[in-house]
Design a protein around this motif. Structure first.
Motif, short mmCIF file in Angstrom:
data_model
loop_
_atom_site.label_atom_id
_atom_site.label_comp_id
_atom_site.label_asym_id
_atom_site.label_seq_id
_atom_site.Cartn_x
_atom_site.Cartn_y
_atom_site.Cartn_z
N GLN A 179 0.85 -1.19 0.00
CA GLN A 179 0.00 0.00 0.00
C GLN A 179 0.88 1.24 0.00
OE1 GLN A 179 -3.54 0.27 2.43
NE2 GLN A 179 -2.83 2.17 3.32
N ASN A 181 1.05 5.29 0.07
CA ASN A 181 0.25 6.47 0.46
C ASN A 181 1.02 7.70 0.03
OD1 ASN A 181 -1.56 4.80 2.30
ND2 ASN A 181 0.41 4.51 3.31
N TYR A 183 1.04 11.83 0.07
CA TYR A 183 0.48 12.99 0.77
C TYR A 183 1.02 14.27 0.11
CZ TYR A 183 0.28 9.23 4.29
OH TYR A 183 0.08 8.04 4.94
N LEU A 195 -3.71 10.35 7.08
CA LEU A 195 -4.30 9.03 7.34
C LEU A 195 -4.85 9.07 8.75
CD1 LEU A 195 -3.97 6.87 5.13
CD2 LEU A 195 -2.18 5.83 6.50
N HIS A 198 -5.40 4.62 13.21
CA HIS A 198 -5.77 3.23 12.94
C HIS A 198 -4.72 2.29 13.49
CE1 HIS A 198 -2.87 4.04 9.72
NE2 HIS A 198 -2.71 2.73 9.62
N ASP A 200 -3.00 -1.53 12.16
CA ASP A 200 -2.97 -2.32 10.93
C ASP A 200 -3.63 -3.68 11.20
OD1 ASP A 200 -1.65 -0.18 9.85
OD2 ASP A 200 0.28 -1.18 9.60
N LEU A 207 7.58 -0.66 6.47
CA LEU A 207 7.25 0.62 5.83
C LEU A 207 8.50 1.42 5.46
CD1 LEU A 207 4.39 2.67 5.98
CD2 LEU A 207 6.12 3.90 7.27
N LEU A 216 4.57 10.36 10.03
CA LEU A 216 4.03 9.24 10.80
C LEU A 216 4.13 9.55 12.30
CD1 LEU A 216 3.04 6.28 11.06
CD2 LEU A 216 5.42 5.56 10.82
N HIS A 255 -1.76 4.47 15.15
CA HIS A 255 -0.88 5.44 14.49
C HIS A 255 -1.68 6.23 13.47
CE1 HIS A 255 -0.63 1.58 12.33
NE2 HIS A 255 -0.32 2.26 11.22
N ARG A 265 4.99 13.81 0.65
CA ARG A 265 5.55 12.66 1.37
C ARG A 265 4.95 11.39 0.79
NH1 ARG A 265 3.80 9.86 5.95
NH2 ARG A 265 5.52 8.66 6.83
N SER A 267 4.76 7.07 1.52
CA SER A 267 5.14 5.90 2.32
C SER A 267 4.68 4.66 1.57
CB SER A 267 4.52 5.97 3.72
OG SER A 267 3.12 5.90 3.64
N PHE A 271 2.48 -5.11 3.64
CA PHE A 271 1.70 -5.78 4.68
C PHE A 271 1.87 -7.30 4.56
CE2 PHE A 271 -1.42 -2.07 4.11
CZ PHE A 271 -0.89 -1.36 5.17
O1 LIG Z 1 2.38 7.18 5.90
C1 LIG Z 1 2.67 6.54 6.89
O2 LIG Z 1 3.77 6.62 7.42
C2 LIG Z 1 1.65 5.62 7.53
C3 LIG Z 1 1.17 4.53 6.63
C4 LIG Z 1 0.28 3.55 7.33
O3 LIG Z 1 0.07 3.59 8.51
C5 LIG Z 1 -0.41 2.49 6.56
O4 LIG Z 1 -0.30 2.45 5.32
O5 LIG Z 1 -1.08 1.64 7.20
#
Ligand SMILES: O=C(O)CCC(=O)C(=O)O
Ligand SMILES: [Fe+2]
Length: 326
Positions: A179, A181, A183, A195, A198, A200, A207, A216, A255, A265, A267, A271
């Motif tokens: 996944q 992400n 930003y 985000l 949540h 995981d 990550l 984060l 987190h 940014r 990430s 998973f």
């Molecule tokens: O962007 C981040 O550092 C967090 C990403 C995250 O928590 C996720 O993808 O579950």
């Protein structure tokens, strides 16, 4: 179909009302602790007992740590980050084919959101692209180097995990999803989240994040602490399945990602979760009269069903599987 907000260099996102969180959901950035952060663990420690102890302590106390000297080539990680950034920079017409609100799709581009009572849902200030990391036949053809780089990256990340003894508990054919992400810079980071808060749902997350750009944050002793994006480090965090398997000893910690005004940014989370048919519950060796089981048993598919059912809320999924205590 829901309107998908896509940023592009020529058409940046504007902070329209559908991104603005009500006061009690805002990040309150001045309250984030700068004194604490998550442990940093050097994997190039030849004292295996010491290393195992550090990993175990970090998993109990934080549920999060960073690893350095992990052996995954930095140059490969940089190429992966570049390919992923280029994906997010594709023309909206090209990216649109992946957009979906159906969370069960294998390949999906979407916006996370929060359902707020008595209000329209609020979009997160991010775009998320998710697909399996094994098998790799679903990878996008554009940008052209994405497939090649991703296959190489997945192999490197997967090798370490395959050796992991956890595999026995998680079963064959684990669920492996990636996944990313993205930003974009945000005009007012105090009003939005990248985000939402949540945990995981899977077992373990590896990550990679843009070097030098913070975002984060994790909960430690009821306070938010920031995770420093260290050079060539991976952030590792434990997911809900490890909390259940360890009967609550290892933590799946809340987190979130916050935005910033200047730099984009990215990430990329890899998973690692059980197969949908795997039966999950506290490991029997950890259960005795003094340590009764906190959770009942379930198939991972049931957990995921509950996870999707709670979409858009501050999810309480593993709580549904807690055993009643008297
Ligand atoms: O962007 C981040 O550092 C967090 C990403 C995250 O928590 C996720 O993808 O579950
Ligand atoms: Fe996460």
């Amino acid at each position: 179909m829901a309107f998908f907000q896509m940023a592009s260099d020529t058409n940046p996102l504007s902070l329209s009302p559908n991104f603005i969180l009500p006061e009690n959901h805002r990040p309150h950035l001045s309250h984030v602790s700068t004194l604490d952060s998550i442990p940093i663990i050097d994997l190039n420690d030849h004292d295996t007992n010491n290393l195992v102890q550090k990993l175990s302590q970090a998993s109990e106390a934080y549920g999060f740590f960073q690893i350095i000297n992990h052996g995954v080539p930095e140059e490969l990680c940089n190429r992966m980050m570049t390919a992923s950034t280029q994906f997010f920079k594709l023309a909206p017409e090209e990216k649109e084919q992946y957009f979906t609100t159906d969370q069960t799709k294998k390949v999906k581009l979407f916006n996370y959101f929060l359902k707020i009572q008595g209000q329209e849902k609020v979009n997160m200030w991010s775009e998320t692209f998710s697909h399996p990391w094994h098998p790799t036949d679903f990878l996008p053809e554009n940008p052209p180097q994405y497939r090649v780089v991703f296959v190489e990256y997945a192999k490197e990340i997967g090798l370490g995990l395959a050796k992991d003894c956890l595999q026995k508990k998680l079963g064959e054919n684990p669920t492996l999803r990636a996944q990313a992400n993205y930003y974009p810079p945000c005009p007012d980071p105090e009003l939005t989240l990248g985000l939402a808060v949540h945990t995981d749902p899977n077992a373990l997350t590896v990550l990679r994040q843009t070097e030098g750009v913070t975002g984060l944050q994790v909960i430690k002793d009821s306070k938010w602490v920031g995770v420093d994006p260290l050079p060539n480090a991976f952030v590792i965090n434990l997911g809900d399945q490890i909390q259940v398997l360890s009967n609550g000893r290892y933590k799946s910690v809340h987190h979130r990602a916050v935005t910033n005004i200047i730099q984009p940014r990215l990430s990329i989370a890899m998973f690692y979760g059980p197969n949908k048919d795997t039966l999950i519950g506290p490991i029997e060796d950890l259960i005795d009269e003094e340590h009764p089981p906190f959770y009942g048993r379930y198939h991972y598919a049931e957990f995921l069903e509950e996870f999707y059912r709670q979409e858009g809320t501050r999810r309480l999924v593993k709580e549904v599987f807690e055993l009643q205590r008297n």
